[in-house]
Design a protein around this motif. Sequence first.
Motif, PDB file in Angstrom:
ATOM      1  N   PHE A  47      50.460  56.068  40.307  1.00 18.49           N
ATOM      2  CA  PHE A  47      49.659  56.993  41.106  1.00 18.49           C
ATOM      3  C   PHE A  47      50.544  57.889  41.970  1.00 18.49           C
ATOM      4  O   PHE A  47      50.336  59.111  42.028  1.00 18.49           O
ATOM      5  CB  PHE A  47      48.685  56.205  41.982  1.00 18.49           C
TER       6      PHE A  47
ATOM      7  N   ARG B 148      45.971  65.412  55.506  1.00 13.40           N
ATOM      8  CA  ARG B 148      44.905  64.634  54.873  1.00 13.40           C
ATOM      9  C   ARG B 148      44.112  65.480  53.882  1.00 13.40           C
ATOM     10  O   ARG B 148      43.847  65.064  52.753  1.00 13.40           O
ATOM     11  CB  ARG B 148      43.998  64.095  55.979  1.00 13.40           C
TER      12      ARG B 148
ATOM     13  N   ILE C 117      43.764  65.145  49.811  1.00  9.79           N
ATOM     14  CA  ILE C 117      42.471  65.038  49.115  1.00  9.79           C
ATOM     15  C   ILE C 117      42.381  66.095  48.016  1.00  9.79           C
ATOM     16  O   ILE C 117      41.966  65.813  46.895  1.00  9.79           O
ATOM     17  CB  ILE C 117      41.302  65.171  50.120  1.00  9.79           C
TER      18      ILE C 117
ATOM     19  N   MET D 106      42.299  64.780  39.419  1.00 12.69           N
ATOM     20  CA  MET D 106      41.098  64.306  38.736  1.00 12.69           C
ATOM     21  C   MET D 106      40.599  65.335  37.735  1.00 12.69           C
ATOM     22  O   MET D 106      40.234  64.997  36.606  1.00 12.69           O
ATOM     23  CB  MET D 106      40.006  64.028  39.763  1.00 12.69           C
TER      24      MET D 106
ATOM     25  N   VAL E 270      43.059  57.333  30.899  1.00 10.03           N
ATOM     26  CA  VAL E 270      42.832  58.544  31.695  1.00 10.03           C
ATOM     27  C   VAL E 270      41.755  58.284  32.740  1.00 10.03           C
ATOM     28  O   VAL E 270      41.867  58.696  33.892  1.00 10.03           O
ATOM     29  CB  VAL E 270      42.452  59.724  30.777  1.00 10.03           C
ATOM     30  N   LYS E 271      40.732  57.534  32.334  1.00  8.41           N
ATOM     31  CA  LYS E 271      39.659  57.198  33.279  1.00  8.41           C
ATOM     32  C   LYS E 271      40.191  56.393  34.451  1.00  8.41           C
ATOM     33  O   LYS E 271      39.757  56.574  35.587  1.00  8.41           O
ATOM     34  CB  LYS E 271      38.572  56.384  32.561  1.00  8.41           C
TER      35      LYS E 271
ATOM     36  N   LEU F  35      43.172  56.536  35.776  1.00 10.76           N
ATOM     37  CA  LEU F  35      43.859  57.431  36.714  1.00 10.76           C
ATOM     38  C   LEU F  35      42.832  58.213  37.540  1.00 10.76           C
ATOM     39  O   LEU F  35      43.013  58.417  38.741  1.00 10.76           O
ATOM     40  CB  LEU F  35      44.799  58.371  35.966  1.00 10.76           C
ATOM     41  N   GLU F  36      41.747  58.611  36.887  1.00 14.07           N
ATOM     42  CA  GLU F  36      40.679  59.294  37.626  1.00 14.07           C
ATOM     43  C   GLU F  36      40.112  58.391  38.716  1.00 14.07           C
ATOM     44  O   GLU F  36      39.898  58.827  39.845  1.00 14.07           O
ATOM     45  CB  GLU F  36      39.549  59.691  36.674  1.00 14.07           C
TER      46      GLU F  36
ATOM     47  N   LYS G 287      41.561  55.993  40.245  1.00 15.23           N
ATOM     48  CA  LYS G 287      42.538  55.858  41.334  1.00 15.23           C
ATOM     49  C   LYS G 287      42.403  57.024  42.317  1.00 15.23           C
ATOM     50  O   LYS G 287      42.389  56.833  43.533  1.00 15.23           O
ATOM     51  CB  LYS G 287      43.965  55.846  40.777  1.00 15.23           C
ATOM     52  N   CYS G 288      42.320  58.241  41.752  1.00 11.91           N
ATOM     53  CA  CYS G 288      42.172  59.427  42.605  1.00 11.91           C
ATOM     54  C   CYS G 288      40.892  59.338  43.414  1.00 11.91           C
ATOM     55  O   CYS G 288      40.881  59.604  44.616  1.00 11.91           O
ATOM     56  CB  CYS G 288      42.129  60.688  41.753  1.00 11.91           C
ATOM     57  N   GLU G 289      39.825  58.935  42.726  1.00  8.81           N
ATOM     58  CA  GLU G 289      38.536  58.874  43.399  1.00  8.81           C
ATOM     59  C   GLU G 289      38.565  57.871  44.544  1.00  8.81           C
ATOM     60  O   GLU G 289      38.038  58.134  45.631  1.00  8.81           O
ATOM     61  CB  GLU G 289      37.472  58.487  42.374  1.00  8.81           C
ATOM     62  N   ARG G 290      39.233  56.747  44.302  1.00  4.57           N
ATOM     63  CA  ARG G 290      39.317  55.716  45.330  1.00  4.57           C
ATOM     64  C   ARG G 290      40.054  56.256  46.554  1.00  4.57           C
ATOM     65  O   ARG G 290      39.644  56.025  47.690  1.00  4.57           O
ATOM     66  CB  ARG G 290      40.040  54.495  44.766  1.00  4.57           C
ATOM     67  N   VAL G 291      41.130  56.985  46.303  1.00  3.72           N
ATOM     68  CA  VAL G 291      41.902  57.527  47.426  1.00  3.72           C
ATOM     69  C   VAL G 291      41.086  58.568  48.173  1.00  3.72           C
ATOM     70  O   VAL G 291      41.080  58.600  49.410  1.00  3.72           O
ATOM     71  CB  VAL G 291      43.228  58.124  46.898  1.00  3.72           C
ATOM     72  N   ILE G 292      40.349  59.381  47.434  1.00  4.05           N
ATOM     73  CA  ILE G 292      39.533  60.411  48.087  1.00  4.05           C
ATOM     74  C   ILE G 292      38.487  59.754  48.991  1.00  4.05           C
ATOM     75  O   ILE G 292      38.318  60.143  50.144  1.00  4.05           O
ATOM     76  CB  ILE G 292      38.860  61.325  47.036  1.00  4.05           C
TER      77      ILE G 292
ATOM     78  N   GLU H 287      38.652  56.831  50.294  1.00  4.64           N
ATOM     79  CA  GLU H 287      39.338  56.134  51.371  1.00  4.64           C
ATOM     80  C   GLU H 287      39.703  57.106  52.493  1.00  4.64           C
ATOM     81  O   GLU H 287      39.690  56.748  53.667  1.00  4.64           O
ATOM     82  CB  GLU H 287      40.615  55.498  50.810  1.00  4.64           C
ATOM     83  N   LEU H 288      40.039  58.335  52.113  1.00  2.00           N
ATOM     84  CA  LEU H 288      40.522  59.303  53.110  1.00  2.00           C
ATOM     85  C   LEU H 288      39.393  60.090  53.765  1.00  2.00           C
ATOM     86  O   LEU H 288      39.544  60.567  54.878  1.00  2.00           O
ATOM     87  CB  LEU H 288      41.496  60.286  52.454  1.00  2.00           C
ATOM     88  N   SER H 289      38.281  60.264  53.051  1.00  3.83           N
ATOM     89  CA  SER H 289      37.251  61.123  53.650  1.00  3.83           C
ATOM     90  C   SER H 289      36.052  60.327  54.137  1.00  3.83           C
ATOM     91  O   SER H 289      36.018  59.128  54.072  1.00  3.83           O
ATOM     92  CB  SER H 289      36.814  62.194  52.654  1.00  3.83           C
TER      93      SER H 289
END
Lengths: 107, 385
Positions: free
Chosen positions: A23, A64, A68, A75, B370-371, B373-374, B376-381, B383-385
């Motif tokens: 990641f 931040r 995002i 994505m 690929v899903k 990795l998607e 992972k990104c979604e989880r971080v998003i 988590e941050l917002s």
Amino acid sequence: MEHGSYSDPSKATFSFVDEDHTFANSVRFSLNQDPRVSFCGYSIPHPSDNRVNIRIQTTGDPAREVLIDACQDLMVMCQHVRGTFDKAVSDFKKGKTRKGKKDMDVE
Amino acid sequence: MSEEDESMSEQSNELGLDFILSLDDVPSKLPPHLELFKTRVLCSNDAPIHTDTIQYSGAYATLGVDNSLRLDSFCEKFKVEVKRLTDSDIEFDMIGIDPAIANAFRRILIAEVPTMAIERVYIANNTSVIQDEVLSHRLGLVPIRADPRLFEYPDNAGDEKNEKNTIVFKLRARCQLGQPRITVKSDKLKWLPNGSELPCEDAKPNAGSKPKTFTSFTCSQDSLPEFSSNPISLTYTDIILAKLGPGQEIELEVHAVKGIGRTHAKWSPVATAWYRMLPEVVLLEDVEGEMADELKKKCPVNVFDIEDIGKGRRRATVARPRDCTLCRECIRAGKEWEDRVSLRRVKNHFIFTVESTGALPPEVLFTEAVKILEDKCERVITELS
């Protein structure tokens, strides 16, 4: 988890557990492509810890939000990769069956 | 010969830089030498150079060239071409993507796409020469053909083993006295859709009710719609598990659960997954006559061909650049050969190969990666917002 300052949100280090190079390196690529980013990098403080730190310094926007956006870009890229790949595979399968039929016709 | 091969063989007639600049995926803004360094790895005699990718958006700011990636231009240029597809493996070209992302897919394929693998082995009897722990390890590595997406991860907190997270097989093998030795292969593993048959040790014998076993299935797995038409089995039925001498016996039960390759390689869904960059061989000057024969002979994988150009003259051409292994045999003889032949790799063109162990078809594995990795990104998003 974000480590930054209240007065200057443009620089921060983000710490993610249960993530690794997979990641961090992809998101670093995505961040580097963003013109708002003046510096970014990641480190894995200890190989036995499941933790990665991502450092972001921007030209003014909150780090931040930039992170995002980078994740969102990543994505969208992934979704496009998946779509293109699925289409390529189904085209290949179709082409193969058509070819197979043609061969049978010849016989 | 595919279109790509044709264009690759055409290039040999041209000077390398002109060819690169004529490609439509190369913006013409950068000076040609920088463009070459940016998009190609040059493999010189001693070592490859310009191996890094230039990711930073402002890398060429002083030249007035924007290096940032626009999503729409990525989407426009990104291409996938499937070259080979069988039940167990796939080879495809992924064009127009950064190694950071390509490598993420590769890493996820190997370590993070889940499968089902044998995790617990209950040995009732083992008088064979192979020790319990060695046998258990061998059993763990046997690939199971069951779609992991239909199962849940085992719940660490509760000790509930039900039809949603466990697959049970039993193995009974015995070599009769006076018979020749037998080889126990993986086809001896029989699926138990109703769950464990071994009584739990701490269960009190209770006449009337069924004895408590190691699993608590609420229904038979083969009654579930997803398995009734496609029963769970093993990918390969000819894997040697043990050898039994006369009088020896193995009786055991195994429980397979869902997991990922990062925990243990037995959960890795791929035999391996790898990529290589597309090789590009460019003849910088015409190689004619005996020299052409010499060049053709130098190459162990037969990349070069010789064409007649009339009047009895013959010239070397690059016919099969994809086969180039970058052994550098053709430029080893000296500086003059290095000046004639340029060996390169295209930095954003990946020849991806995925070999599945059989749990899922290889093309599904890639989309699953690929899903992930998607996700992972979604989880971080989130988590941050």
